[in-house]
Design a protein around this motif. Structure first.
Motif, short mmCIF file in Angstrom:
data_model
loop_
_atom_site.label_atom_id
_atom_site.label_comp_id
_atom_site.label_asym_id
_atom_site.label_seq_id
_atom_site.Cartn_x
_atom_site.Cartn_y
_atom_site.Cartn_z
N ARG A 109 0.82 -1.21 0.00
CA ARG A 109 0.00 0.00 0.00
C ARG A 109 0.86 1.27 0.00
NH1 ARG A 109 -3.27 -1.52 3.23
NH2 ARG A 109 -5.21 -1.58 2.04
N ARG A 113 0.96 3.92 -3.12
CA ARG A 113 0.55 5.30 -2.88
C ARG A 113 1.65 6.28 -3.26
NH1 ARG A 113 -4.44 6.46 -2.96
NH2 ARG A 113 -3.53 8.51 -2.61
N LEU A 137 -6.13 -3.91 -1.30
CA LEU A 137 -5.82 -2.50 -1.46
C LEU A 137 -6.22 -1.95 -2.84
CD1 LEU A 137 -3.01 -1.87 -3.32
CD2 LEU A 137 -2.02 -3.15 -1.44
N LYS A 139 -9.18 -1.56 -4.34
CA LYS A 139 -10.30 -0.61 -4.33
C LYS A 139 -9.80 0.78 -3.95
CE LYS A 139 -14.14 -3.79 -3.35
NZ LYS A 139 -14.83 -3.53 -4.64
N GLU A 140 -8.91 0.83 -2.99
CA GLU A 140 -8.34 2.12 -2.58
C GLU A 140 -7.57 2.77 -3.72
OE1 GLU A 140 -4.69 3.54 0.29
OE2 GLU A 140 -6.00 1.94 1.03
N ALA A 143 -9.69 4.31 -6.40
CA ALA A 143 -10.45 5.50 -6.00
C ALA A 143 -9.67 6.78 -6.23
CB ALA A 143 -10.83 5.39 -4.52
N THR A 144 -8.44 6.69 -6.72
CA THR A 144 -7.64 7.89 -6.98
C THR A 144 -8.12 8.55 -8.26
OG1 THR A 144 -5.96 6.74 -8.29
CG2 THR A 144 -5.66 6.80 -5.89
#
Length: 375
Positions: A109, A113, A137, A139-140, A143-144
């Motif tokens: 993650r 990121r 991770l 889905k996260e 979402a960007t």
């Protein structure tokens, strides 16, 4: 689309005296890194992977800030060259290799990121042996705001052996089936581990008519050890012949992994022209249709224990308890589940696997052949 070849093994062959991990060259030898990327671009590659395969805190032990600096510098070097290219778009994929630690999910993650904050639009997790630490991770990541609000293009690429299994016992068939139902995965890949012939045999036995893009990057072959380094035989005609056959299976992104150089990329470009736009549009349309009618993501399996038992003979001499498990050979030629179970049991610390000859008096696959296959 033609991806580049191996950054790491090629860099080491050009600069054998460079000290430290190859990824550290992003900071300590930026010009050398740009030169390798430039060679792959000149050879015809239209996708570059960043020089960050092993850039994670457990591997480099240089602290979070040190790892982040290497990640950003690695992405910036590839991105700058891609932007300078006048003859069409060049894509930059983040190279995120496997993380070997208990906190792998958090490390993945943090790495992803950092790349997204630097502007990355293609996130590549490569040489994976399982997907449990990565899937939560995604889905996260999606979402960007990358790629016009659609999130980054996500590639999960796996390392399988010549029989089509990862080190944790997941079959290539299960990988394709499982990830085909995960909306956040845009592309399923296979890289490293095997040469092009064995990878072709693995893939040709699968149903690849799936609503995902496909990427395949075989090794040049199998390595030899010389002067404490892995070396690969230069077999470019053999490699390009089998990668061309892999491409005909419906693969969208091709290239090379360990042992491949810009010469491999150049020969692939000469032998295989750019993929037809119509094929890409057709697969993209199929992916869109599938996503609108997709079922919930498949349930994933729990992680296997990474702690194998001591050598069998040592346990006998120490008069320790021996754990044996019997597996029945299959009733037909499909041994996929048996191979997965065997690898899982090995990772759980089982000492002996036994294979019965015609258990319950029913004809089955030969126990000797199955045992040799597992070994």
């Amino acid at each position: 689309m033609l991806c580049d070849g191996s950054f790491g093994t090629y860099f080491e062959s050009k600069h054998p005296d460079f000290g430290g991990a190859v990824e550290c060259a992003n900071l300590e030898g930026a010009g050398l890194v740009r030169a390798v990327h430039a060679e792959y671009l000149e050879s015809g590659a239209r996708m570059l992977r960043t020089n960050t395969f092993g850039a994670n805190e457990p591997a480099l032990r240089c602290g979070r800030e040190g790892v982040n600096g290497i990640l950003r510098a690695g992405y910036a070097a590839a991105r700058a060259l891609a932007d300078e290219r006048p003859d069409g778009p060049v894509f930059v994929a983040t190279s995120i290799g496997p993380v070997f630690s208990d906190g792998a999910d958090l490390e993945y993650r943090l790495i992803a990121r950092e790349f997204l904050d630097a502007g990355a639009e293609v996130v590549l997790f490569e040489t994976l042996s399982e997907y449990d630490a990565v899937l939560p991770l995604l889905k996260e990541l999606k979402a960007t705001g990358a790629r016009g609000g659609r999130g980054p293009f996500v590639i999960l690429s796996f390392c399988v052996n010549r029989y089509g299994y990862t080190d944790t016992g997941i079959s290539a068939k299960r990988i394709v089936q499982t990830l085909s139902d995960v909306d956040e995965v845009d592309c399923i890949g296979f890289n490293c581990g095997t040469g092009p012939l064995h990878l072709y045999r693995v893939l040709s036995a699968l149903d690849l008519a799936v609503p995902k893009f496909l990427m395949v990057l075989p090794n040049a072959g199998y390595p030899e050890i010389a002067n404490n380094r892995f070396s690969y035989q230069q077999n470019i005609p053999y490699f390009t012949e089998w990668v061309a056959r892999i491409r005909e299976l419906g693969v969208n992104i091709i290239g090379g992994c360990c042992g491949t150089t810009p010469q491999y990329t150049r020969m692939l470009r000469e032998k295989i022209p750019e993929s037809p736009v119509a094929r890409a549009k057709k697969r993209r349309a199929a992916a869109t249709a599938s996503q609108s009618n997709s079922a919930p993501a498949a349930q994933t399996r729990g992680p296997a224990s990474p702690s194998p038992s001591p050598v069998f003979g040592e346990k006998l001499r120490a008069r320790q308890k021996i754990l044996a498990v019997e597996l029945d050979p299959p009733l037909n030629a499909n041994y996929t589940k048996l191979m997965e179970d065997a690898i899982r049991l090995k990772n759980q610390g089982v000492d002996i696997l036994t294979f019965a000859d015609s258990p319950t008096g029913r004809a089955r696959a030969d126990s000797f052949l199955i045992a040799s296959k597992v070994v």
